[in-house]
Design an enzyme around this catalytic site. Sequence first.
Site, short mmCIF file in Angstrom:
data_model
loop_
_atom_site.label_atom_id
_atom_site.label_comp_id
_atom_site.label_asym_id
_atom_site.label_seq_id
_atom_site.Cartn_x
_atom_site.Cartn_y
_atom_site.Cartn_z
N GLU A 57 -100.05 46.49 3.30
CA GLU A 57 -98.92 47.29 3.77
C GLU A 57 -97.62 46.85 3.11
O GLU A 57 -96.81 47.67 2.66
CB GLU A 57 -98.78 47.18 5.29
CG GLU A 57 -100.03 47.60 6.05
CD GLU A 57 -100.97 46.45 6.37
OE1 GLU A 57 -101.51 46.42 7.49
OE2 GLU A 57 -101.16 45.57 5.49
N CYS A 89 -97.72 42.56 9.81
CA CYS A 89 -97.46 43.76 9.01
C CYS A 89 -96.80 44.87 9.83
O CYS A 89 -96.03 45.68 9.29
CB CYS A 89 -98.76 44.28 8.40
SG CYS A 89 -99.40 43.18 7.12
N ALA A 159 -135.95 36.69 -5.99
CA ALA A 159 -136.60 37.42 -7.08
C ALA A 159 -138.08 37.07 -7.04
O ALA A 159 -138.44 35.89 -7.06
CB ALA A 159 -135.99 37.03 -8.42
N SER A 173 -140.77 29.24 -12.80
CA SER A 173 -140.17 30.45 -12.25
C SER A 173 -139.24 31.15 -13.25
O SER A 173 -138.53 32.08 -12.87
CB SER A 173 -139.38 30.11 -10.98
OG SER A 173 -138.32 29.20 -11.28
N THR A 201 -134.30 23.54 -4.44
CA THR A 201 -133.79 24.42 -5.49
C THR A 201 -132.89 23.64 -6.44
O THR A 201 -132.95 23.82 -7.67
CB THR A 201 -133.01 25.59 -4.86
OG1 THR A 201 -133.92 26.40 -4.10
CG2 THR A 201 -132.37 26.47 -5.93
N GLY A 294 -134.65 27.81 -1.49
CA GLY A 294 -135.94 28.40 -1.83
C GLY A 294 -136.64 29.05 -0.64
O GLY A 294 -136.03 29.38 0.38
#
Length: 363
Positions: A57, A89, A159, A173, A201, A294
């Site tokens: 705004e 605002c 994936a 992977s 991971t 993972g």
Amino acid sequence: MQKVNARDVGYLKDALALAKQARGRTFPNPMVGAVIVKNGRIIGRGYHHKIGAPHAEVDALKAAAGKARGATLYINLEPCSHWGKTPPCVDAIIRAKIKGVVCCMRDPNPQVSGAGIRRLRRAGIEVSMGGCSAEAEVLNEGFLFFHRNRRPFVAIKFAASLDGKIATRSGDSRWITNERARGYARALRGHYQAILVGINTVLRDDPHLGTRKKGRRDPLRIVLDSRLRIPLTARVLRDENILLITTKRANSKKKRLLAGREIEVVEMGSRINVKALMRELYRREIISVLVEGGGDVLGSFVDARCVDKVYAFLAPILIGGETAKSAVGGKGSSSIRQALRLTRVERKIFSDNILVSGHPSKK
């Protein structure tokens, strides 16, 4: 309160388009755009560029350069009425002598939640609501969920092969999905305030977990690491924009070394509990989290029913093998009726790869 008409909808769509320009830069604030119209002509446009910057705004009023008296302000979310990093605002709107405000929806933040609308109406400003509300919901789904449910909005991403595997039995992977799908998956990180992975991971892939966009701040990196096995050379430790979640089993020497590098470590007792983690992140005003793996970590969120969106990237390959890692681990459902079922399903095609996304049914 007047009804929102077709002309109003057009200006609200302009405001929504402006708001999108700041995606990933306003956390924990929402994305907001504003358009000021006078005598059928746009005299000011603005949006909330980043956290700490003027709100939409105020940005639009500045662009209107003192000509906003008697004009109408179009905005995708109720104007704020409280002090935060910037002044309320509604005060700026009232001072500018705006005649009317048209907004898509109320702000569920308890500090606002209708108070902005009430103050505007008390000042004699006509307020109309409801146009483009569905689009406004989608734009700020993380922010809205956070304030309505008092926990972060959680999306999970993986994936996988067509048989649901994210790695072979040897742990290979790279790469299951194609380059276009991986590029889109990386871009998704910029939509979330935090990215979360498990320590396996990190140990296996040494991921960057950033958007890799110049001039764009990366999301907060969260690593679940119950014993603090994380290597001090891991790429996720490249700066202090990281939160390590551990337990009382954590390596005390590693904890001291991490503290010396100003990397925050949070101990959660004897085990990492997803719902307790959500409470901690809520306390820290982390409005949205993208969980990347993972499989055991993804499974723990599914088991805890702390999943609000799913991104499943699928490649046309079959990996097979009982010991090959599945995309989602954990205990799983004991019956099909208990399985997490997606609604509002969407599909995107990346050559021979496909992304299936959706929101779990709340039934």
